[in-house]
Design a protein around this motif. Structure first.
Motif, PDB file in Angstrom:
ATOM      1  N   UNK A  97     100.382  53.802 -71.539  1.00 19.12           N
ATOM      2  CA  UNK A  97     100.576  52.573 -72.303  1.00 19.12           C
ATOM      3  C   UNK A  97     100.017  51.351 -71.592  1.00 19.12           C
ATOM      4  N   UNK A  98      99.070  51.563 -70.677  1.00 23.04           N
ATOM      5  CA  UNK A  98      98.469  50.442 -69.957  1.00 23.04           C
ATOM      6  C   UNK A  98      96.965  50.653 -69.888  1.00 23.04           C
ATOM      7  N   UNK A  99      96.217  49.591 -70.092  1.00 26.73           N
ATOM      8  CA  UNK A  99      94.763  49.642 -69.981  1.00 26.73           C
ATOM      9  C   UNK A  99      94.282  48.473 -69.131  1.00 26.73           C
ATOM     10  N   UNK A 100      93.143  48.676 -68.492  1.00 27.35           N
ATOM     11  CA  UNK A 100      92.587  47.668 -67.603  1.00 27.35           C
ATOM     12  C   UNK A 100      91.144  47.384 -67.985  1.00 27.35           C
ATOM     13  N   UNK A 101      90.795  46.120 -68.021  1.00 26.13           N
ATOM     14  CA  UNK A 101      89.448  45.742 -68.421  1.00 26.13           C
ATOM     15  C   UNK A 101      89.017  44.459 -67.718  1.00 26.13           C
ATOM     16  N   UNK A 102      87.717  44.279 -67.588  1.00 28.08           N
ATOM     17  CA  UNK A 102      87.188  43.050 -67.015  1.00 28.08           C
ATOM     18  C   UNK A 102      87.485  41.907 -67.976  1.00 28.08           C
ATOM     19  N   UNK A 103      88.032  40.823 -67.450  1.00 30.08           N
ATOM     20  CA  UNK A 103      88.377  39.690 -68.299  1.00 30.08           C
ATOM     21  C   UNK A 103      88.532  38.412 -67.518  1.00 30.08           C
ATOM     22  N   UNK A 104      88.375  37.303 -68.211  1.00 28.31           N
ATOM     23  CA  UNK A 104      88.390  35.960 -67.628  1.00 28.31           C
ATOM     24  C   UNK A 104      89.623  35.215 -68.116  1.00 28.31           C
ATOM     25  N   UNK A 105      90.423  34.705 -67.208  1.00 27.47           N
ATOM     26  CA  UNK A 105      91.637  34.009 -67.627  1.00 27.47           C
ATOM     27  C   UNK A 105      91.345  32.686 -68.334  1.00 27.47           C
ATOM     28  N   UNK A 106      90.144  32.149 -68.177  1.00 29.37           N
ATOM     29  CA  UNK A 106      89.795  30.917 -68.884  1.00 29.37           C
ATOM     30  C   UNK A 106      89.392  31.185 -70.324  1.00 29.37           C
ATOM     31  N   UNK A 107      89.031  32.408 -70.624  1.00 26.42           N
ATOM     32  CA  UNK A 107      88.623  32.803 -71.976  1.00 26.42           C
ATOM     33  C   UNK A 107      88.910  34.289 -72.142  1.00 26.42           C
ATOM     34  N   UNK A 108      90.154  34.608 -72.468  1.00 23.80           N
ATOM     35  CA  UNK A 108      90.585  36.006 -72.500  1.00 23.80           C
ATOM     36  C   UNK A 108      89.982  36.777 -73.656  1.00 23.80           C
ATOM     37  N   UNK A 109      89.629  36.075 -74.733  1.00 24.99           N
ATOM     38  CA  UNK A 109      89.080  36.750 -75.906  1.00 24.99           C
ATOM     39  C   UNK A 109      90.126  37.296 -76.853  1.00 24.99           C
ATOM     40  N   UNK A 110      91.398  37.114 -76.542  1.00 22.45           N
ATOM     41  CA  UNK A 110      92.466  37.607 -77.413  1.00 22.45           C
ATOM     42  C   UNK A 110      92.844  36.531 -78.436  1.00 22.45           C
ATOM     43  N   UNK A 111      93.370  36.986 -79.565  1.00 19.23           N
ATOM     44  CA  UNK A 111      93.781  36.060 -80.615  1.00 19.23           C
ATOM     45  C   UNK A 111      95.028  35.288 -80.206  1.00 19.23           C
ATOM     46  N   UNK A 112      95.258  34.196 -80.882  1.00 17.95           N
ATOM     47  CA  UNK A 112      96.478  33.423 -80.654  1.00 17.95           C
ATOM     48  C   UNK A 112      97.700  34.324 -80.842  1.00 17.95           C
ATOM     49  N   UNK A 113      98.725  34.065 -80.041  1.00 14.36           N
ATOM     50  CA  UNK A 113     100.022  34.732 -80.210  1.00 14.36           C
ATOM     51  C   UNK A 113      99.906  36.256 -80.224  1.00 14.36           C
ATOM     52  N   UNK A 114      99.170  36.818 -79.271  1.00 13.16           N
ATOM     53  CA  UNK A 114      98.938  38.263 -79.233  1.00 13.16           C
ATOM     54  C   UNK A 114      99.956  39.029 -78.405  1.00 13.16           C
ATOM     55  N   UNK A 115     100.684  38.352 -77.500  1.00 13.63           N
ATOM     56  CA  UNK A 115     101.506  39.076 -76.532  1.00 13.63           C
ATOM     57  C   UNK A 115     102.923  38.508 -76.466  1.00 13.63           C
ATOM     58  N   UNK A 116     103.862  39.425 -76.152  1.00 13.90           N
ATOM     59  CA  UNK A 116     105.253  39.026 -75.961  1.00 13.90           C
ATOM     60  C   UNK A 116     105.483  38.435 -74.578  1.00 13.90           C
ATOM     61  N   UNK A 117     104.622  38.765 -73.633  1.00 15.26           N
ATOM     62  CA  UNK A 117     104.734  38.229 -72.280  1.00 15.26           C
ATOM     63  C   UNK A 117     103.343  38.154 -71.659  1.00 15.26           C
ATOM     64  N   UNK A 118     103.136  37.137 -70.853  1.00 21.03           N
ATOM     65  CA  UNK A 118     101.883  36.972 -70.118  1.00 21.03           C
ATOM     66  C   UNK A 118     102.234  36.732 -68.656  1.00 21.03           C
ATOM     67  N   UNK A 119     101.556  37.447 -67.766  1.00 20.34           N
ATOM     68  CA  UNK A 119     101.855  37.422 -66.339  1.00 20.34           C
ATOM     69  C   UNK A 119     100.597  37.057 -65.559  1.00 20.34           C
ATOM     70  N   UNK A 120     100.754  36.228 -64.539  1.00 21.45           N
ATOM     71  CA  UNK A 120      99.647  35.938 -63.624  1.00 21.45           C
ATOM     72  C   UNK A 120     100.218  35.780 -62.220  1.00 21.45           C
ATOM     73  N   UNK A 121      99.950  36.754 -61.359  1.00 24.53           N
ATOM     74  CA  UNK A 121     100.489  36.764 -59.999  1.00 24.53           C
ATOM     75  C   UNK A 121      99.352  36.523 -59.006  1.00 24.53           C
ATOM     76  N   UNK A 122      99.457  35.446 -58.251  1.00 23.97           N
ATOM     77  CA  UNK A 122      98.483  35.098 -57.208  1.00 23.97           C
ATOM     78  C   UNK A 122      97.058  35.026 -57.748  1.00 23.97           C
TER      79      UNK A 122
END
Length: 272
Positions: A97-122
């Motif tokens: 139930x987990x996937x990993x992909x190259x992505x940019x936190x300044x432009x994630x490419x996901x639609x508005x309101x896509x996630x129940x939680x967002x995490x950013x550690x260090x």
């Protein structure tokens, strides 16, 4: 194709290089604080989670375990080699139930309101414009969802941090850093100000005093090689690397240093 600014490109290069020792036993702080961040979110089974700057899964993997088979975790990072390690760890733990992909936190490419939680550690401090990054994370969060940002507190890795940079200055003054990117938000007040500027109200912010054990001088050097310091080390000539390494090993041995400071700040905010 993701276009990186200079700060992001340097961070990606440093952590790709550090991937060979990123998960070494000397570097347990990644998993330690990743787990702690997820615990503070109190995720519900079935939740969807975005982990930004996910590394090798220190917070994404425990989040996947927490949300269960009905939930979904997506981890993004700019360092492809770290993502490869994260995928291997997920397979080993039978986490489907987990996937990993190259992505940019300044432009994630996901639609508005896509996630129940967002995490950013260090990771939030790697871009020059931190509020813009936070606004993007807030954008993809659903109403009622939680944003968790964890960053380093004051005196990161001291006294070893100063020893490292002073040695670098001796051989390559052009590479010396008197200011770390996380210094901008290394206090609860400064982090809260950035969150408010980004439109994130009423965050719960907790500062935690902590240390990271250094079991031997050699383990301290491993920690340097398995973290963002690697980007600087790899720019040194072999003789300069030997000088910096010996300066660090000698200090740790002579001072009998058994730990370095690893103070952190946790911020959790619920979206109205």
């Amino acid at each position: 194709m993701t276009t990186l600014n200079e700060a992001q490109a340097k961070a990606a290069a440093a952590y790709n290089a550090a991937s060979d020792l990123f998960d070494h036993p000397a570097n347990t702080f990644w998993d330690r604080f990743g787990h702690s961040t997820v615990e503070r979110l109190d995720l519900d089974p079935g939740s969807s989670v975005l982990d930004v700057c996910c590394g090798t899964g220190a917070s994404a993997l425990p989040a996947a375990m927490r949300v269960g088979s009905e939930g979904q975790v997506t981890g993004i990072d700019l360092a492809e080699r770290l993502l490869d390690l994260a995928r291997a760890k997920a397979r080993k733990r039978n986490l489907n139930n987990v996937e990993f992909q190259v992505g940019d936190m300044l432009d994630t490419g996901f639609a508005d309101a896509s996630f129940d939680a967002v995490v950013c550690v260090f990771g939030i401090f790697f871009v020059p414009d931190i509020p813009s990054a936070i606004r993007e994370l807030w954008r993809v969060l659903r109403p009622g969802g939680k944003l968790a940002i964890t960053t380093w507190g004051p005196d990161f890795f001291e006294p070893g941090n100063s020893v490292f940079w002073n040695a670098v200055r001796d051989v390559r003054p052009d590479l010396y850093k008197g200011f770390n990117p996380w210094d901008r938000i290394a206090e609860p007040l400064s982090l809260n100000e950035v969150l408010i500027e980004a439109g994130v109200p009423k965050a719960s912010i907790v500062a935690e005093s902590a240390v990271h054990p250094v079991t031997s001088p050699e383990d301290w050097w491993t920690t340097l090689l398995g973290s963002g310091y690697r980007g600087t080390i790899d720019q040194l000539e072999p003789e300069a690397v030997d000088y910096v390494r010996q300066a660090n090993l000698s200090f740790m041995a002579d001072s009998r240093t058994q730990n370095v400071q690893a103070n952190v700040i946790y911020a959790v905010a619920k979206k109205p």
